[in-house]
Design an enzyme around this catalytic site. Structure first.
Site, PDB file in Angstrom:
ATOM      1  N   LYS A  29     -20.878 -16.605  -0.758  1.00  0.00           N
ATOM      2  CA  LYS A  29     -20.366 -16.675   0.674  1.00  0.00           C
ATOM      3  C   LYS A  29     -20.659 -16.210   1.302  1.00  0.00           C
ATOM      4  O   LYS A  29     -20.765 -15.094   1.547  1.00  0.00           O
ATOM      5  CB  LYS A  29     -18.225 -16.546  -0.949  1.00  0.00           C
ATOM      6  CG  LYS A  29     -18.233 -15.662  -1.183  1.00  0.00           C
ATOM      7  CD  LYS A  29     -16.933 -15.179  -1.097  1.00  0.00           C
ATOM      8  CE  LYS A  29     -16.322 -16.309  -3.106  1.00  0.00           C
ATOM      9  NZ  LYS A  29     -15.099 -16.275  -2.788  1.00  0.00           N
ATOM     10  N   LYS A  87     -19.105 -24.618  -5.519  1.00  0.00           N
ATOM     11  CA  LYS A  87     -17.457 -24.079  -5.343  1.00  0.00           C
ATOM     12  C   LYS A  87     -17.125 -24.723  -4.661  1.00  0.00           C
ATOM     13  O   LYS A  87     -17.247 -24.589  -3.495  1.00  0.00           O
ATOM     14  CB  LYS A  87     -17.134 -22.714  -5.487  1.00  0.00           C
ATOM     15  CG  LYS A  87     -17.726 -21.964  -6.659  1.00  0.00           C
ATOM     16  CD  LYS A  87     -17.682 -20.574  -7.298  1.00  0.00           C
ATOM     17  CE  LYS A  87     -15.915 -20.234  -6.750  1.00  0.00           C
ATOM     18  NZ  LYS A  87     -16.767 -18.665  -6.436  1.00  0.00           N
TER      19      LYS A  87
END
Ligand SMILES: O=C[C@H](O)COP(=O)(O)O
Length: 250
Positions: A29, A87
């Site tokens: 991320k 995600k």
């Protein structure tokens, strides 16, 4: 319970690789772009090359707007780059129907390209602070859209934690609802080692952490430390053993 760790860049991913026997999933991320900020495709690719092949790489697609086409295309970018857990943070979705529309598009984009990739619908435990879909609606959203997992994280990383916003009994309800629809339940949000007993007892499938395995417990100025990953894993294993020793029905 599986351990998902979120490095912010290639260097931190190298430290995750050093600790790879203590973790299950490496989650790419870009924290400076938000709680589920998306990193660059080339960073996902490089991290996929660094992490041992038997460990899946996950990638966040962002704290996404209600724009199903945009989000589906971004999700395809993540899976093409080598991530097999995709995600999506349902930040811009204010109703379950909007979230289902976004996640259906993501599931199609990802699974047309790679059927064995897992799609994770992520809501926010502190949704009331940012105006997005209710956290307890996420398991049903995951089920209706064909996702593989329902997840909660926190949207605002200000020191408040998962259980501050969704207390343990409601997290247990979240896990039950995910399992009732045949989905995995993933929980995150400034989780600390002291939360692991509860997370284990309620049957969480995946716990996601960053701050807890960074120096000084600081997800922003601290860096992931392999010895902290090992210590966190040791606590997880201790709780699993204790849970396994509890007689059924207790
Ligand atoms: O997916 C998990 C997140 O990276 C959690 O980060 P955090 O533990 O710092 O809230």
């Amino acid at each position: 319970m599986l351990l998902l760790i979120s490095p912010a860049d290639v260097e931190e991913a190298r430290d995750c690789a050093k600790a790879s026997r203590h973790l299950d999933i490496v989650d790419v991320k870009k924290p400076d772009e938000g709680s589920l900020g998306a990193n660059f495709p080339w960073v996902i690719r490089e991290i996929r090359d660094i992490v041992p092949a038997d460990k899946p790489v996950s990638a966040t697609v962002g704290d996404v707007p209600y724009k199903p086409g945009t989000v589906a295309q971004a999700a395809l970018g993540a899976v093409v780059s080598g991530a097999t857990y995709i995600k999506v943070g349902l930040f811009g979705c204010t109703t379950p129907d909007q979230a289902v529309t976004v996640m259906r598009a993501v599931v199609r984009a990802v699974k047309d390209y790679r059927p064995d990739a897992l799609v994770v619908a992520s809501g926010y435990a502190d949704a009331h602070r940012v105006g997005c879909v209710n956290p307890l609606a996420v398991p049903d959203i995951a089920g209706r859209s064909g996702c593989d997992a329902a997840m909660l994280d926190t949207a605002i990383k200000d020191g408040t934690r998962l259980f501050d916003h969704v207390p343990p009994d409601l997290c247990a309800e979240f896990v039950r609802r995910a399992h009732d629809t045949g989905r995995l339940a993933a929980l995150a949000g400034s989780v600390r080692a002291e939360d692991l007993g509860t997370l284990t007892a309620i049957g969480t499938d995946i716990v996601g952490v960053r701050g807890a395995v960074c120096e000084r417990g600081d997800r922003t100025t601290g860096r992931i430390q392999p010895h902290l990953v090992a210590a966190f894993r040791a606590e997880m294993d201790r709780h699993s053993r204790e849970q396994a020793a509890v007689p059924a029905g207790n």
